[in-house]
Structure formats: C-alpha cells, structure tokens
Design an enzyme around this catalytic site. Structure first.
Site, PDB file in Angstrom:
ATOM      1  N   HIS A 142      38.226 -32.934  57.198  1.00 36.95           N
ATOM      2  CA  HIS A 142      38.436 -31.770  58.057  1.00 36.95           C
ATOM      3  C   HIS A 142      39.880 -31.723  58.495  1.00 36.95           C
ATOM      4  O   HIS A 142      40.501 -32.770  58.703  1.00 36.95           O
ATOM      5  CB  HIS A 142      37.516 -31.839  59.290  1.00 36.95           C
ATOM      6  CG  HIS A 142      37.363 -30.528  59.969  1.00 36.95           C
ATOM      7  ND1 HIS A 142      38.270 -30.072  60.893  1.00 36.95           N
ATOM      8  CD2 HIS A 142      36.431 -29.556  59.824  1.00 36.95           C
ATOM      9  CE1 HIS A 142      37.895 -28.872  61.296  1.00 36.95           C
ATOM     10  NE2 HIS A 142      36.781 -28.534  60.665  1.00 36.95           N
ATOM     11  N   ASP A 188      29.398 -28.991  57.106  1.00 34.31           N
ATOM     12  CA  ASP A 188      28.729 -28.490  55.907  1.00 34.31           C
ATOM     13  C   ASP A 188      27.874 -29.537  55.201  1.00 34.31           C
ATOM     14  O   ASP A 188      26.981 -29.185  54.433  1.00 34.31           O
ATOM     15  CB  ASP A 188      29.765 -27.931  54.925  1.00 34.31           C
ATOM     16  CG  ASP A 188      30.386 -26.660  55.460  1.00 34.31           C
ATOM     17  OD1 ASP A 188      29.617 -25.794  55.913  1.00 34.31           O
ATOM     18  OD2 ASP A 188      31.617 -26.540  55.449  1.00 34.31           O
ATOM     19  N   HIS A 223      36.256 -24.000  52.773  1.00 35.66           N
ATOM     20  CA  HIS A 223      35.829 -23.565  54.118  1.00 35.66           C
ATOM     21  C   HIS A 223      34.304 -23.457  54.098  1.00 35.66           C
ATOM     22  O   HIS A 223      33.611 -24.412  53.771  1.00 35.66           O
ATOM     23  CB  HIS A 223      36.564 -22.255  54.426  1.00 35.66           C
ATOM     24  CG  HIS A 223      36.472 -21.762  55.838  1.00 35.66           C
ATOM     25  ND1 HIS A 223      35.922 -22.474  56.873  1.00 35.66           N
ATOM     26  CD2 HIS A 223      36.887 -20.579  56.400  1.00 35.66           C
ATOM     27  CE1 HIS A 223      35.998 -21.771  57.993  1.00 35.66           C
ATOM     28  NE2 HIS A 223      36.576 -20.610  57.736  1.00 35.66           N
TER      29      HIS A 223
END
Ligand code: CMC
Length: 382
Positions: A265, A319, A226
């Site tokens: 994802h 990210d 995450h």
C-alpha cells in the site's frame, strides 16, 4: 494550515504531496490506523451501518435516531432510476465488463438530472444522495441484463445492502449476508486521497460537475493497482488452485519481481486495519459457505509474503481478504470492483462537496525532458 510553495518540487506519483485538507478520514500508515471523522474503523464496522457511516462522513458527526431515519428516507426516495436508464442498461452489450458498464451508466445519470451542472452545496448534496442511491440498481441490473434475466427494481423498504442483494439475486438475502455486505460497504466508504478520490477532485476542481467527477473516479478505481486488485486477487487464488501450490507460486512471483495482488500500500506500511477486520470476516464466511479452502490458501500466501517481504512493510491490503469475502457472498468476480465503487461513491461525493467549499484548480506541473529548438520540416520534405 499547509503553506503553498512557490517553487515546484518533483514528486513522482505525488507520493509525498499533500494536495488539500480534509475532515473525512484519517490514515496513520505507520501504526495501521484508519478513522472516519475520528472514529476507529473497527468500531464502525462492528457497530454502525453503511447509511449511518455515510451520514458521519458527509456531516462530520453521528446522526440522532430521527436524523438517521430522515437520511435513510432521503436515500430511499432516490432509489428508482430515471425511466430511460432501464433502456440504456439494455443497450449495453452483455459482453461488457461491469466496470465499463457502471462508468457508462453513472455518466448517463447526468443527462437525466436537471441539476447536473448546478454546483451549489445543496444541489451537490442532492446529487450525492442520488448517486449513492442509484449505483446499486445500476450494478445489479446490468448483471441481470447480461445474464438475460428480468430487471428487479429497488425496494424502498430495504437498506442499501439488502436492496442491492435482492436486485442481484432476485430474492432477499439472509440477514447474515446483508450484514456482511453492509460491513464491506462501511470498510470501503472512504480512504483519504486515494487515486480515484484524487481523480474525482481533479475533475470537480475545474468546476465541472459531480457526475463527471464520479465517472472519472470509477475509471480510476478500475485499475488493478487500485480497486481492481480485489478481482485480481480472486483470479490469482483460482490460478493457484490448491494450497500445496501456494509456496511455489508466490516465490516465483517474487523472484520475477512481479506483484502479488492484494499486498502492499502506498500509505500503510503496517497492516491495513481494514484487512485485519476482513480477515476474520472472510474466515467466518468462507467456513459458513464451504469456501474454507480459499481462506486457507489466502492465509498461506500471507505467511509466505510475511516471511519474504513483511520487513519491507508489505502486508495484505483491503483487497486481499475482501476477495474471499465477496466470493463467499456468491458474487461474480467481475462484480467485486463495482461493489468497491458502490461504497466509495460516499467518499468521492463527500470529498467533492468538501473541496468545493474552498476550491482551487488541481493542476500540477511536469518536468519537460524533451528537446528544444527543433526545426519544423514541411511534410513533403520529411
Ligand atoms: N508484491 C510484491 N512486491 C511488492 C508489492 C506486491 N504486491 N507491492 C509493493 N512491492 C514492492 C515493490 O516491488 C517495490 O520493491 P523494490 O523497492 O524492491 O523495488 C516496493 O515494494 C515498493 O513498491 P512501489 O510500487 O514503489 O510502492 P507504491 O507505493 O508505488 O505501490 C501499490 C503501492 C499498492 C501500487 C503496490 O503495493 C502494488 O502494486 N500492490 C499490488 C496491487 C494491489 O493490491 N493494489 C491495491 C492497493 S490497496 C486498495 C486500493 O487502493 O484500492
């Protein structure tokens, strides 16, 4: 309205479960769309501020000038930490990682808030503002503490991004740096029922309290699958070291069936729209700050991943390019995930308040696969 089923279905990782309704953010994973209250994320990143975006998420509409001024004033009034918190920061070992420190300190805020256990919408909104306003001071000043520097208190004349960077570095940032951080905060503010938001909702759905919910969420965000992925991306770039080593590194990872951090994802099978924006942003910042090699390495990784697994819907996520962006902003690597938390407080708190309007205990079931009818043997006979 989604109907609840009486017969439970098995859905590992809840990948295909819709657990509640929300008016905050909309994700179209097939077409790579993210909207906050119907407004495209790209437009918000270009035109809004973090504070205005939080108002939008929490009140489901854009503020007027007067409303935004009032909202900003409300947040800044809550910037200062409860006095005992400064001692609490000093009591955390300097060797602790910032995510452990942040989780502990957010939890500690509760014991200095008389309203901690009041779950009315008004009290929860006040606590949401306090959490949003105080998290930056906790992160920045824990960093100062671990480096043996004097504390810098928040400055109520500054917005959240500027105040955070001023506390962190002991001097005000340039406008470009403050704006860059502000945009990162906008992009990370909310994202449907991601793991940490869902964890916060599990906690609030027991009618616990907002501080417990946000503490839960921080612990959940920390994992490398995450929010912790942004730090893992930067460590991966450091490990690769040189653009010439990229191809072998990525290919070996894929052969070993290991994850390349910052890719893939649960919802997006198209390009994550936040990554689209951050890619441009990371490129500009990297060039301005002499970190172009990191950006070039990132692009090379993306190209190899695209050729190898792009067809499977594995693309850069938020990210991937936020790592280069934060690094170019001069942040220590282990502050990347705390920054994600600083922004996502907006989403966590907003979802908790929204969910409590029509609360139902979050309580899935598991499929028991163990034995039955086993004899209990007294301990002396085993
Ligand atoms: N590198 C290589 N292969 C991958 C990756 C990756 N980063 N992500 C997924 N895959 C492959 C995976 O091996 C699997 O292949 P196969 O079908 O051949 O077994 C397939 O894609 C599906 O993967 P999954 O783990 O079943 O998918 P998921 O929806 O459970 O996982 C994920 C989503 C984000 C956990 C995963 O993509 C991952 O581990 N990514 C790396 C960590 C990361 O960047 N996390 C940040 C997520 S976005 C921001 C946030 O939420 O904080």
């Amino acid at each position: 309205m989604i109907e609840t089923r009486s017969e439970p279905t098995f859905d590992k990782g809840l990948a295909n479960t819709i657990a509640a309704e929300s008016e905050m953010s909309y994700i179209d994973g097939v077409n790579g769309v993210l909207e906050y209250v119907g407004i495209d994320i790209d437009t918000l990143a270009r035109s809004s501020t973090f504070e205005e975006t939080v108002f939008l998420l929490w009140r489901r509409r854009l503020p007027t000038t007067a409303e935004l001024e009032h909202f900003n004033a409300e947040i800044r009034r809550e910037y200062q930490l409860p006095e005992p918190l400064w001692t609490t920061i000093q009591q955390i070992p300097a060797t602790a990682t910032p995510m452990h420190a942040l989780r502990t300190l957010v939890s500690a805020l509760a014991v200095h808030d008389e309203e901690a256990d009041v779950n009315t919408p008004d009290a929860n909104e006040r606590k949401a503002i306090r959490l949003l306003a105080r998290t930056p001071a906790l992160i920045a000043n824990f960093d100062r503490h671990r480096k043996g520097k004097e504390f810098v208190r928040p400055d109520a004349t500054q917005d959240i991004a500027t105040s955070f960077l001023t506390m962190l570095n002991g001097a005000p940032p340039t406008e470009t740096m403050a704006r860059a951080l502000d945009v990162c905060l906008i992009l990370h503010a909310d994202h449907g029922f991601n793991a940490s938001t869902f964890a916060a909702l599990v906690t609030i759905s027991t009618l616990s309290d907002m501080y417990s919910a946000v503490t839960t969420a921080i612990g959940t965000l920390k994992g490398p699958l995450h929010g912790g992925a942004n730090e893992a991306v930067m460590r991966m770039l450091e490990e690769i070291g040189d653009i010439d080593a990229v191809e072998a590194f990525v290919k070996e990872k894929l052969v070993r069936k290991e994850r390349v951090m910052g890719f893939g994802h649960r919802v997006y099978k198209a390009y994550d729209p936040r990554a689209t924006y951050l890619k441009t942003f990371a490129g500009q910042l990297a060039e301005d700050t002499g970190n172009l090699h990191l950006f070039e390495m990132s692009r090379a990784i993306e190209k190899i991943m695209h050729d190898a697994v792009g067809a499977k819907g594995i693309h850069p996520n938020v990210d991937f390019y936020s790592a280069t962006t934060y690094y170019s902003l001069g942040l220590d690597i282990d502050l990347f995930t705390p920054l994600f938390a600083m922004s996502r407080v907006a989403g966590w708190a907003g979802h908790c308040i929204e969910y409590l309007l029509d609360n139902k205990l979050m309580r899935p079931r598991c499929d028991y696969t163990g034995p039955h009818g086993i004899e209990y043997v007294p301990i002396g006979d085993r």
